[in-house]
Write a protein that holds these residues in place. Structure first.
Motif, PDB file in Angstrom:
ATOM      1  N   GLY A 198      59.520  29.822  41.008  1.00 47.96           N
ATOM      2  CA  GLY A 198      59.148  29.872  39.608  1.00 47.96           C
ATOM      3  C   GLY A 198      60.060  29.003  38.760  1.00 47.96           C
ATOM      4  N   LEU A 199      59.506  28.442  37.690  1.00 49.08           N
ATOM      5  CA  LEU A 199      60.266  27.562  36.807  1.00 49.08           C
ATOM      6  C   LEU A 199      61.232  28.376  35.951  1.00 49.08           C
ATOM      7  CD1 LEU A 199      60.460  24.564  35.752  1.00 49.08           C
ATOM      8  CD2 LEU A 199      58.931  25.303  33.916  1.00 49.08           C
ATOM      9  N   VAL A 200      62.475  27.922  35.847  1.00 47.28           N
ATOM     10  CA  VAL A 200      63.480  28.592  35.022  1.00 47.28           C
ATOM     11  C   VAL A 200      64.247  27.551  34.221  1.00 47.28           C
ATOM     12  CG1 VAL A 200      63.766  30.561  36.562  1.00 47.28           C
ATOM     13  CG2 VAL A 200      65.203  28.546  36.869  1.00 47.28           C
ATOM     14  N   LEU A 201      64.793  27.996  33.094  1.00 50.08           N
ATOM     15  CA  LEU A 201      65.678  27.180  32.264  1.00 50.08           C
ATOM     16  C   LEU A 201      67.041  27.839  32.276  1.00 50.08           C
ATOM     17  CD1 LEU A 201      63.354  26.563  29.174  1.00 50.08           C
ATOM     18  CD2 LEU A 201      63.530  25.201  31.251  1.00 50.08           C
ATOM     19  N   ILE A 202      68.063  27.086  32.618  1.00 46.39           N
ATOM     20  CA  ILE A 202      69.414  27.627  32.709  1.00 46.39           C
ATOM     21  C   ILE A 202      70.283  26.945  31.650  1.00 46.39           C
ATOM     22  CG2 ILE A 202      69.855  26.028  34.637  1.00 46.39           C
ATOM     23  CD1 ILE A 202      71.975  28.025  35.618  1.00 46.39           C
TER      24      ILE A 202
END
Length: 220
Positions: A198-202
């Motif tokens: 899944g796409l995540v922003l860190i």
């Protein structure tokens, strides 16, 4: 330097800390991301850097998006996101990797939670439910949802059955256990929203300083 990157959640595993403790971690494939556009206060009204992630073939994007990438002389990508931060030294076409993160610092991870479909109130809102015996006939039902004479309607935000999950969720204050820039991997302590791949922003956490690492014991 920008304060965050785009990545994919790969899954969870366990690693040993410097103190010999077993730590559950989430592995995130972070970047490499390319700078597609730099927004300034004078032109757009706010400073930010637009980053691309996961390159694709040209026919996979629409023609307007293709022109946006060509203007920056950057290969088309599947994901475009903006990140704020200190933009000094940032230029269009620059490649940013996981090197911006360091072991021991705290980050904030945003992702889309797992979708669970249509669920009842016990699973969705943790309702207790009704009596399970003596023929109560409402074991897992919500029960009363409002008075009759006043207000003669159901109050807003009343917990009811409905769609659960598949929402934007942010986990704050997660510690970076390890960083491997050569493999584009960041190991974060604990769980991260979303499913595998899944796409995540860190992002770098606004609060919390870098945790001091334990010094190796001196040999006598």
């Amino acid at each position: 330097m920008v304060n965050g990157l785009i990545g994919y959640k790969l899954g969870m595993t366990q690693v040993y800390s410097d103190e010999g403790k077993l730590v559950p971690v989430t592995v995130i494939e972070v970047g490499p991301c390319k700078v597609v556009q730099i927004k300034t206060v004078e032109r757009e009204g706010y400073p930010s850097a637009q980053l691309s992630f996961d390159e694709v073939k040209e026919h996979r994007v629409t023609q307007p998006v293709r022109g946006h990438f060509k203007r920056a002389n950057v290969a088309p990508a599947r994901v475009l996101r903006e990140f704020k931060g200190d933009l000094n030294g940032i230029s269009v076409g620059q490649v940013i990797t996981a090197e911006i993160f360091q072991k021991g610092e705290f980050v904030t991870v945003t992702g889309t939670s797992k979708g669970k479909g249509f669920q009842g109130v016990m699973k969705r809102h943790h309702y207790r439910g009704g009596p399970a015996t003596h023929g109560s006939m409402f074991h897992r039902r919500p029960g009363s949802i409002g008075a009759s004479s006043f207000p003669s309607r159901v109050w807003k935000n009343k917990g009811m059955p409905g769609h659960m999950g598949s929402e934007r969720v942010t986990a704050e204050g997660l510690e970076v256990v390890d960083v491997r820039p050569e493999e584009n991997l960041v190991f974060v302590k604990g769980s991260v929203p979303g499913s595998e791949k899944g796409l995540v922003l860190i992002h770098k956490a606004k609060r919390g300083k870098v945790k001091k690492q334990a010094e190796p014991a001196k040999k006598k």
